[in-house]
Design a protein around this motif. Structure first.
Motif, short mmCIF file in Angstrom:
data_model
loop_
_atom_site.label_atom_id
_atom_site.label_comp_id
_atom_site.label_asym_id
_atom_site.label_seq_id
_atom_site.Cartn_x
_atom_site.Cartn_y
_atom_site.Cartn_z
N LEU A 55 -4.13 15.95 2.21
CA LEU A 55 -5.57 16.12 2.36
C LEU A 55 -5.92 16.37 3.80
O LEU A 55 -6.84 15.80 4.33
CB LEU A 55 -6.28 14.86 1.87
N ALA A 56 -5.14 17.22 4.42
CA ALA A 56 -5.31 17.39 5.85
C ALA A 56 -6.71 17.87 6.17
O ALA A 56 -6.99 19.05 6.21
CB ALA A 56 -4.29 18.35 6.40
N GLY A 57 -7.58 16.92 6.37
CA GLY A 57 -8.84 17.27 6.96
C GLY A 57 -10.04 17.38 6.05
O GLY A 57 -10.96 18.13 6.36
N TRP A 58 -10.09 16.64 4.97
CA TRP A 58 -11.36 16.63 4.25
C TRP A 58 -12.39 16.01 5.19
O TRP A 58 -12.14 15.00 5.82
CB TRP A 58 -11.28 15.78 2.98
N LEU A 59 -13.50 16.62 5.30
CA LEU A 59 -14.57 16.14 6.16
C LEU A 59 -14.25 16.29 7.63
O LEU A 59 -15.05 15.95 8.46
CB LEU A 59 -14.92 14.68 5.84
N VAL A 60 -13.05 16.75 7.95
CA VAL A 60 -12.79 17.12 9.34
C VAL A 60 -13.44 18.47 9.59
O VAL A 60 -13.93 18.77 10.66
CB VAL A 60 -11.27 17.24 9.60
N VAL A 109 0.81 -1.22 0.00
CA VAL A 109 0.00 0.00 0.00
C VAL A 109 0.84 1.26 0.00
O VAL A 109 0.61 2.17 -0.79
CB VAL A 109 -0.96 -0.02 1.20
N ALA A 110 1.87 1.28 0.84
CA ALA A 110 2.65 2.51 0.93
C ALA A 110 3.39 2.78 -0.36
O ALA A 110 3.66 3.93 -0.72
CB ALA A 110 3.64 2.42 2.08
N ARG A 120 2.87 -1.01 8.19
CA ARG A 120 1.67 -1.78 7.85
C ARG A 120 1.90 -3.27 8.06
O ARG A 120 1.04 -3.98 8.57
CB ARG A 120 1.26 -1.51 6.40
N MET A 168 -7.19 0.74 -1.57
CA MET A 168 -5.95 1.49 -1.38
C MET A 168 -4.86 0.97 -2.32
O MET A 168 -4.07 1.75 -2.86
CB MET A 168 -5.51 1.41 0.08
N VAL A 189 2.13 6.42 6.57
CA VAL A 189 2.70 5.32 7.34
C VAL A 189 3.41 4.40 6.37
O VAL A 189 2.99 4.20 5.24
CB VAL A 189 1.63 4.56 8.14
N MET A 240 -13.81 13.22 10.12
CA MET A 240 -13.21 12.19 9.26
C MET A 240 -11.76 12.56 8.98
O MET A 240 -11.41 13.70 8.86
CB MET A 240 -13.97 12.14 7.94
N ARG A 241 -10.94 11.56 8.89
CA ARG A 241 -9.54 11.84 8.67
C ARG A 241 -9.04 11.01 7.50
O ARG A 241 -9.51 9.91 7.26
CB ARG A 241 -8.73 11.48 9.91
N PHE A 283 -2.55 9.04 6.58
CA PHE A 283 -1.32 9.75 6.26
C PHE A 283 -0.10 8.87 6.44
O PHE A 283 -0.07 7.99 7.27
CB PHE A 283 -1.19 10.99 7.14
N VAL A 316 0.20 9.03 0.22
CA VAL A 316 0.35 10.12 1.17
C VAL A 316 -0.26 11.35 0.53
O VAL A 316 0.37 12.04 -0.26
CB VAL A 316 1.83 10.35 1.52
N PHE A 317 -1.49 11.57 0.86
CA PHE A 317 -2.21 12.65 0.21
C PHE A 317 -2.19 13.92 1.06
O PHE A 317 -2.33 13.85 2.27
CB PHE A 317 -3.67 12.24 -0.02
N TYR A 371 -8.42 6.69 1.29
CA TYR A 371 -9.26 6.20 2.39
C TYR A 371 -9.62 7.34 3.33
O TYR A 371 -8.74 8.07 3.80
CB TYR A 371 -8.50 5.11 3.15
N ILE A 372 -10.88 7.47 3.58
CA ILE A 372 -11.34 8.49 4.53
C ILE A 372 -12.30 7.84 5.51
O ILE A 372 -13.21 7.11 5.12
CB ILE A 372 -12.05 9.66 3.80
N ARG A 373 -12.06 8.09 6.78
CA ARG A 373 -12.88 7.47 7.81
C ARG A 373 -13.91 8.46 8.33
O ARG A 373 -13.57 9.59 8.69
CB ARG A 373 -11.99 7.00 8.96
#
Lengths: 227, 178
Positions: free
Chosen positions: A85-90, A76-77, B12, A218, B7, B1-2, B5, A82-83, A224-226
């Motif tokens: 995207l600091a805080g979409w939906l935050v 995955v890495a 993993r 991924m 890692v 939502m976050r 980032f 590494v986007f 991925y957004i939680r």
């Protein structure tokens, strides 16, 4: 350690767990040489410890990640996820346009939104943000894909008899064919084992586990957004 | 939502490598195989999401266990109005009566561990199954070390009262078979 004082249970436990310092350990060993009752208690504690360890030795996850996904975790890495995207939906609603604008700059193949809760504020925010994002992407002529993956209590939003969002979800899906809903089968199985009849909304897909689906996406370069 | 980032692949892989120990703990805590699967899945996702928060790689396992404990706490908060931390649980899950002869002892031990109040169950399994020190258990469960020791004492005393004679009986059976 006094010879006269009884050795506390805490000390006995600390002895069998290897938690005593050298001085206390030595003193307790010496004491055991002349105290048969203490030896027996310590022996019982060791036996109990072995019994507990042995009782769970064969406990294995029922749904271990398949081999492909195990490799995927390591890959995955490598997919440069590494986007910036600091805080979409935050962001709070007042920042939404700014947050979505940030997302527009992200070169992801798709977005997987993980919903693990059926709490109204979580689901409302997620659906609103997804709708805004899809709307803006369409207006800008960008081809995007979005998956909403639901597990735990989040799966309720995809159940015919539980969802307070069925109309909204159906409207969204009709408006945006590039939006997909995925239910976690592991969560569904757990409900079924409790005797719950799990019926999903029309058009909802099922993945073996939410984790598997998220890792798969991924690997494919999705974000991925939680919720 | 976050978002997720930066890692590393190594991180993993290290998280994935802890799946079985996490499941073993989760299962011993909640006594429900399917729920344990869910909790472990949730813990691993949270770990991925928060990987950057782990400053000391040596503490990965303890950090994951702490996340798992929080996942269980969140589950009970959502699903059950009463905190089960100090409640003695009815015997459930594994049934000694239905276990095969060869696994009867293990099933009985799991049933008795399952009857312990959650706080005691967590301490005894963190120490016995995963070999954490008392200090590490205190950090994982966010309780003082004295609480760890007193819970462990109560747990082992309860298990001793319920299991030692049973274990002796099982040993006699095994000897008679031999």
């Amino acid at each position: 350690m006094s010879q006269e004082r009884e050795v506390s249970q805490e000390m006995q436990n600390a002895f069998v767990d290897g938690q005593l310092d050298a001085a206390d350990w030595t003193a307790l060993v010496e004491r055991m040489g002349s105290d048969e009752a203490l030896r027996r208690k310590v022996c019982e504690l060791r036996t109990l410890k072995d019994m507990v360890r042995g009782a769970y030795a064969d406990a294995r996850p029922r749904r271990a990640a398949p081999a492909a996904n195990r490799r995927g975790w390591a890959r995955v890495a490598g997919l440069a996820l590494v986007f910036a995207l600091a805080g979409w939906l935050v962001h709070e609603a007042t920042d939404r346009s700014h947050a979505v604008a940030e997302l527009h700059g992200v070169a992801a193949n798709g977005i997987v939104v993980h919903v693990a809760s059926s709490r109204g504020e979580v689901v409302d925010t997620a659906l609103q943000e997804v709708e805004d994002y899809l709307h803006d992407a369409r207006a800008a002529g960008r081809k995007v894909r979005v998956e909403i993956v639901a597990n735990q209590t989040g799966i309720d939003i995809l159940r015919t008899d539980k969802s307070a969002y069925s109309t909204r979800l159906e409207r969204l899906r009709a408006a945006y064919p590039n939006l997909t809903y995925i239910a976690c089968n592991q969560t569904a199985d757990r409900l079924r084992e409790k005797g719950v009849a799990v019926r999903l909304l029309p058009g909802v897909h099922v993945a073996p586990t939410a984790l598997d689906e998220i890792v798969k996406r991924m690997q494919q370069g999705w974000l991925y957004i939680r919720a | 939502m976050r978002g997720l980032f930066g890692v590393s692949a190594q991180f993993r892989a290290q998280v994935e490598a802890q799946r079985e120990p996490l499941y073993r703990l989760g299962y011993s805590w909640c006594r429900d195989a399917a729920l344990a699967d869910d909790l472990v899945q949730e813990a691993m996702l949270r770990a991925l999401d928060r990987g950057a928060q782990l400053n000391d790689a040596q503490r990965l396992k303890a950090w994951l266990c702490a996340i798992l404990a929080n996942c269980l706490k969140d589950y009970y908060r959502r699903e059950r109005p009463l905190d089960p931390l100090d409640d003695e649980m009815p015997s459930g899950g594994d049934s000694p009566e239905t276990a095969s002869a060869s696994s009867q002892l293990a099933a009985r031990v799991r049933a008795e561990v399952g009857r312990l109040p959650l706080g005691q169950r967590q301490v005894v399994t963190l120490v016995d199954l995963e070999g954490f020190s008392y200090a590490e258990v205190g950090q994982i469960l966010e309780v003082p070390i004295g609480t760890v020791m007193s819970r462990l004492c109560r747990a082992r005393e309860a298990l001793r009262a319920r299991l030692i004679d049973f274990a002796a009986g099982q040993n006699n059976k095994i000897r008679s078979i031999r």
